[in-house]
Design a protein around this motif. Structure first.
Motif, PDB file in Angstrom:
ATOM      1  N   PRO A  56       0.809  -1.236   0.000  1.00 12.79           N
ATOM      2  CA  PRO A  56       0.000   0.000   0.000  1.00 12.79           C
ATOM      3  C   PRO A  56       0.834   1.275   0.000  1.00 12.79           C
ATOM      4  CG  PRO A  56      -0.931  -1.613   1.511  1.00 12.79           C
ATOM      5  CD  PRO A  56       0.393  -2.165   1.062  1.00 12.79           C
ATOM      6  N   GLU A  57       1.929   1.285   0.737  1.00 13.57           N
ATOM      7  CA  GLU A  57       2.753   2.500   0.803  1.00 13.57           C
ATOM      8  C   GLU A  57       3.310   2.864  -0.571  1.00 13.57           C
ATOM      9  OE1 GLU A  57       3.105  -0.130   2.731  1.00 13.57           O
ATOM     10  OE2 GLU A  57       2.403   0.613   4.678  1.00 13.57           O
ATOM     11  N   ARG A  58       3.773   1.865  -1.314  1.00 16.02           N
ATOM     12  CA  ARG A  58       4.312   2.114  -2.646  1.00 16.02           C
ATOM     13  C   ARG A  58       3.202   2.522  -3.610  1.00 16.02           C
ATOM     14  NH1 ARG A  58       8.777   3.864  -3.442  1.00 16.02           N
ATOM     15  NH2 ARG A  58       8.865   3.037  -5.564  1.00 16.02           N
ATOM     16  N   GLN A  59       2.030   1.946  -3.434  1.00 20.78           N
ATOM     17  CA  GLN A  59       0.907   2.301  -4.300  1.00 20.78           C
ATOM     18  C   GLN A  59       0.558   3.786  -4.142  1.00 20.78           C
ATOM     19  OE1 GLN A  59      -2.186  -0.081  -5.458  1.00 20.78           O
ATOM     20  NE2 GLN A  59      -1.425  -2.025  -4.679  1.00 20.78           N
ATOM     21  N   VAL A  60       0.596   4.260  -2.894  1.00 23.57           N
ATOM     22  CA  VAL A  60       0.333   5.683  -2.640  1.00 23.57           C
ATOM     23  C   VAL A  60       1.388   6.540  -3.323  1.00 23.57           C
ATOM     24  CG1 VAL A  60       0.259   7.478  -0.864  1.00 23.57           C
ATOM     25  CG2 VAL A  60      -0.882   5.283  -0.470  1.00 23.57           C
ATOM     26  N   ASP A  61       2.633   6.120  -3.257  1.00 27.07           N
ATOM     27  CA  ASP A  61       3.724   6.859  -3.895  1.00 27.07           C
ATOM     28  C   ASP A  61       3.514   6.955  -5.407  1.00 27.07           C
ATOM     29  OD1 ASP A  61       6.532   7.959  -4.171  1.00 27.07           O
ATOM     30  OD2 ASP A  61       6.782   6.061  -5.235  1.00 27.07           O
ATOM     31  N   TYR A  62       3.141   5.845  -6.037  1.00 25.52           N
ATOM     32  CA  TYR A  62       2.941   5.854  -7.484  1.00 25.52           C
ATOM     33  C   TYR A  62       1.794   6.772  -7.903  1.00 25.52           C
ATOM     34  CZ  TYR A  62       6.096   1.836  -7.649  1.00 25.52           C
ATOM     35  OH  TYR A  62       7.194   1.011  -7.535  1.00 25.52           O
ATOM     36  N   GLU A  63       0.804   6.932  -7.015  1.00 23.66           N
ATOM     37  CA  GLU A  63      -0.317   7.815  -7.320  1.00 23.66           C
ATOM     38  C   GLU A  63       0.050   9.275  -7.068  1.00 23.66           C
ATOM     39  OE1 GLU A  63      -4.249   9.187  -8.211  1.00 23.66           O
ATOM     40  OE2 GLU A  63      -3.020   7.475  -8.801  1.00 23.66           O
ATOM     41  N   VAL A  64       0.597   9.550  -5.893  1.00 24.15           N
ATOM     42  CA  VAL A  64       0.919  10.932  -5.517  1.00 24.15           C
ATOM     43  C   VAL A  64       2.012  11.516  -6.412  1.00 24.15           C
ATOM     44  CG1 VAL A  64       1.841  12.402  -3.679  1.00 24.15           C
ATOM     45  CG2 VAL A  64       0.178  10.602  -3.138  1.00 24.15           C
ATOM     46  N   ASN A  65       2.987  10.717  -6.762  1.00 22.68           N
ATOM     47  CA  ASN A  65       4.128  11.204  -7.553  1.00 22.68           C
ATOM     48  C   ASN A  65       4.075  10.763  -9.021  1.00 22.68           C
ATOM     49  OD1 ASN A  65       5.558  12.505  -5.347  1.00 22.68           O
ATOM     50  ND2 ASN A  65       5.947  10.436  -4.565  1.00 22.68           N
ATOM     51  N   PHE A 305      -3.921  -4.234 -13.329  1.00 26.85           N
ATOM     52  CA  PHE A 305      -3.309  -2.904 -13.223  1.00 26.85           C
ATOM     53  C   PHE A 305      -1.903  -3.088 -12.653  1.00 26.85           C
ATOM     54  CE2 PHE A 305      -3.470   1.518 -11.114  1.00 26.85           C
ATOM     55  CZ  PHE A 305      -3.168   2.159 -12.302  1.00 26.85           C
ATOM     56  N   TYR A 306      -0.879  -2.603 -13.380  1.00 30.17           N
ATOM     57  CA  TYR A 306       0.508  -2.874 -13.031  1.00 30.17           C
ATOM     58  C   TYR A 306       1.339  -1.598 -13.002  1.00 30.17           C
ATOM     59  CZ  TYR A 306      -0.747  -7.664 -14.478  1.00 30.17           C
ATOM     60  OH  TYR A 306      -1.347  -8.888 -14.610  1.00 30.17           O
ATOM     61  N   VAL A 307       2.490  -1.686 -12.368  1.00 30.59           N
ATOM     62  CA  VAL A 307       3.462  -0.611 -12.407  1.00 30.59           C
ATOM     63  C   VAL A 307       4.695  -1.117 -13.142  1.00 30.59           C
ATOM     64  CG1 VAL A 307       4.446  -1.224 -10.141  1.00 30.59           C
ATOM     65  CG2 VAL A 307       4.775   1.088 -11.068  1.00 30.59           C
ATOM     66  N   ARG A 308       5.194  -0.304 -14.072  1.00 28.27           N
ATOM     67  CA  ARG A 308       6.403  -0.658 -14.807  1.00 28.27           C
ATOM     68  C   ARG A 308       7.633  -0.336 -13.957  1.00 28.27           C
ATOM     69  NH1 ARG A 308       3.386   2.513 -18.650  1.00 28.27           N
ATOM     70  NH2 ARG A 308       2.472   1.251 -20.330  1.00 28.27           N
ATOM     71  N   GLY A 309       8.780  -0.753 -14.437  1.00 24.28           N
ATOM     72  CA  GLY A 309      10.019  -0.510 -13.709  1.00 24.28           C
ATOM     73  C   GLY A 309      10.339   0.956 -13.536  1.00 24.28           C
ATOM     74  N   ASP A 310       9.813   1.823 -14.431  1.00 24.86           N
ATOM     75  CA  ASP A 310      10.106   3.251 -14.333  1.00 24.86           C
ATOM     76  C   ASP A 310       9.082   4.006 -13.483  1.00 24.86           C
ATOM     77  OD1 ASP A 310       7.885   3.254 -15.971  1.00 24.86           O
ATOM     78  OD2 ASP A 310       8.929   4.001 -17.753  1.00 24.86           O
ATOM     79  N   GLY A 311       8.126   3.287 -12.890  1.00 25.72           N
ATOM     80  CA  GLY A 311       7.143   3.927 -12.026  1.00 25.72           C
ATOM     81  C   GLY A 311       5.854   4.331 -12.713  1.00 25.72           C
ATOM     82  N   THR A 312       5.800   4.249 -14.038  1.00 28.58           N
ATOM     83  CA  THR A 312       4.551   4.540 -14.749  1.00 28.58           C
ATOM     84  C   THR A 312       3.651   3.315 -14.671  1.00 28.58           C
ATOM     85  OG1 THR A 312       5.418   3.801 -16.895  1.00 28.58           O
ATOM     86  CG2 THR A 312       5.710   6.121 -16.311  1.00 28.58           C
ATOM     87  N   ARG A 313       2.336   3.533 -14.787  1.00 29.07           N
ATOM     88  CA  ARG A 313       1.375   2.456 -14.575  1.00 29.07           C
ATOM     89  C   ARG A 313       0.589   2.146 -15.846  1.00 29.07           C
ATOM     90  NH1 ARG A 313      -1.567   5.306  -9.638  1.00 29.07           N
ATOM     91  NH2 ARG A 313      -1.324   6.999 -11.152  1.00 29.07           N
ATOM     92  N   VAL A 314       0.016   0.935 -15.891  1.00 30.29           N
ATOM     93  CA  VAL A 314      -0.732   0.525 -17.070  1.00 30.29           C
ATOM     94  C   VAL A 314      -1.817  -0.465 -16.691  1.00 30.29           C
ATOM     95  CG1 VAL A 314       0.958  -1.304 -17.590  1.00 30.29           C
ATOM     96  CG2 VAL A 314      -0.569  -0.481 -19.397  1.00 30.29           C
ATOM     97  N   TYR A 315      -2.998  -0.241 -17.272  1.00 28.93           N
ATOM     98  CA  TYR A 315      -4.149  -1.129 -17.067  1.00 28.93           C
ATOM     99  C   TYR A 315      -4.465  -1.827 -18.385  1.00 28.93           C
ATOM    100  CZ  TYR A 315      -8.764  -2.824 -15.779  1.00 28.93           C
ATOM    101  OH  TYR A 315      -9.843  -3.625 -15.520  1.00 28.93           O
ATOM    102  N   PHE A 316      -4.924  -3.078 -18.288  1.00 30.37           N
ATOM    103  CA  PHE A 316      -5.264  -3.858 -19.476  1.00 30.37           C
ATOM    104  C   PHE A 316      -6.767  -4.133 -19.477  1.00 30.37           C
ATOM    105  CE2 PHE A 316      -0.836  -4.512 -18.574  1.00 30.37           C
ATOM    106  CZ  PHE A 316      -0.241  -4.406 -19.822  1.00 30.37           C
ATOM    107  N   PHE A 317      -7.431  -3.662 -20.542  1.00 32.32           N
ATOM    108  CA  PHE A 317      -8.894  -3.642 -20.601  1.00 32.32           C
ATOM    109  C   PHE A 317      -9.511  -4.906 -21.190  1.00 32.32           C
ATOM    110  CE2 PHE A 317      -7.771   0.822 -20.551  1.00 32.32           C
ATOM    111  CZ  PHE A 317      -8.746   1.388 -19.744  1.00 32.32           C
ATOM    112  N   THR A 318     -10.771  -5.114 -20.820  1.00 33.20           N
ATOM    113  CA  THR A 318     -11.664  -5.972 -21.591  1.00 33.20           C
ATOM    114  C   THR A 318     -12.629  -5.032 -22.305  1.00 33.20           C
ATOM    115  OG1 THR A 318     -13.321  -6.135 -19.835  1.00 33.20           O
ATOM    116  CG2 THR A 318     -11.569  -7.811 -19.869  1.00 33.20           C
TER     117      THR A 318
END
Length: 332
Positions: A56-65, A305-318
């Motif tokens: 959860p702590e890292r998830q908050v970081d990826y959103e805030v930053n 929903f995933y985070v890449r190595g560079d901190g950017t995120r990506v979701y895969f749709f249906t």
């Protein structure tokens, strides 16, 4: 994608594999379906890489930053990440010059019939089946159209009010907005192929670095284009054009970069910028894309929903989830 043998790129929906020797001619074939074994293997891979979630702590970081991670991305790649989208006008003919010209003729006639003097504005400011997967292993496309509405005289006046407002592109007769423009992979091809003086293109991105790269590009023309920084998910941020002033809104690989819970509201706010009959064009990652299958354990934020190595995120749709989002926007 391999270059077509005859020099012409076949339209989507007409690429049929008949000779196995030509399997690498395109990056996808419209008549090729996954086998049950392939489908099962993909589903198993996703289940495996989703078992361990980011704390959860890292998830908050990826959103805030999130802005920081995207700025870092563009600082590293700069214009080297500019890719030729060969499919742009094939998949979205609404962006092609001929489409704009025909639309402008109809719009001009309609405005003549409804012309009102001294107009002023007071308002600124189905789940994808596994067998369908071969069609969407790279991305998913979708179009929604804001339907024309029955209007009284007051409503007609409000739609015409944008004509005299002082905002970028206020004198244009055909307006396109691309959200999540990056370094201009869609904006510049549109400007290069369409010389119509009535066209104006807006483009925005979450990353200030990306917008700086667009504005310093030699193809950037402030008289035809306006680039600005914008957070799609920030409900307090306003767009630089009034409501019901845009003909087309484009989002290409954009929704996938934001938290799934925020997608509907973002699309709803955007839909209010469209004129009646305006079009929203979307393309994004499909479920079981190879990019999803390659993720390792520990990079999953939530379902698909995933985070890449560079901190950017990506979701895969249906297709089903995207339809829900679009219907929500269309009915608001």
């Amino acid at each position: 994608m391999a270059a077509p043998v005859d020099g012409k790129r076949q339209a989507f929906g007409s690429r049929f594999l008949s000779d196995p020797a030509n399997v690498f001619r395109h990056n996808a074939w419209d008549n090729v379906e996954w086998s049950e074994e392939q489908a099962a293997a993909a589903e198993k891979k996703v289940q495996e890489n989703s078992t361990q979630r980011v704390c959860p702590e890292r998830q908050v970081d990826y959103e805030v930053n999130a802005h920081k991670y995207w700025n870092d991305f563009y600082k590293i790649h700069e214009n080297g990440f500019f890719k030729d989208r060969h499919w742009l006008f094939t998949e979205f003919p609404e962006l092609a010059p001929t489409q704009n010209e025909n639309y402008l003729k109809d719009l001009h006639l309609e405005n003549k019939r409804n012309e009102v003097p001294e107009c002023r504005s007071s308002d600124s400011g189905s789940d994808l089946t596994i067998k369908e997967q071969h069609k969407c292993s790279t991305s998913l496309g979708h179009k929604i159209q804001k339907p024309p509405v029955e209007e009284d005289v007051t409503q007609k006046l409000s739609h015409l009010m944008v004509c005299t407002d002082d905002f970028p592109g206020s004198s244009a007769t055909y307006r396109i907005l691309e959200v999540g423009c990056g370094v201009g992979n869609t904006v510049f091809p549109i400007l290069q192929t369409n010389s119509d003086p009535g066209l104006f293109v807006y483009c925005c991105d979450f990353s200030s670095t990306a917008i700086e790269l667009v504005q310093t590009n030699s193809e950037y023309d402030p008289s035809r284009c306006f680039a600005f920084v914008h957070d799609l998910c920030d409900e307090d941020q306003h767009y630089p054009m009034p409501k019901e002033s845009l003909d087309v809104i484009v989002l290409i690989f954009v929704l996938s970069a934001i938290v799934p819970d925020k997608m509907q509201k973002a699309i709803c706010r955007l839909s209010k910028l469209l004129k009646p009959g305006g079009m929203m064009l979307l393309r994004d990652y499909g479920r079981y894309d190879m990019a999803q299958l390659r993720f390792k354990k520990g990079q999953c934020l939530s379902g698909n929903f995933y985070v890449r190595g560079d901190g950017t995120r990506v979701y895969f749709f249906t297709q089903g989830m995207k339809n829900i989002i679009f219907i929500f926007a269309k009915n608001t």
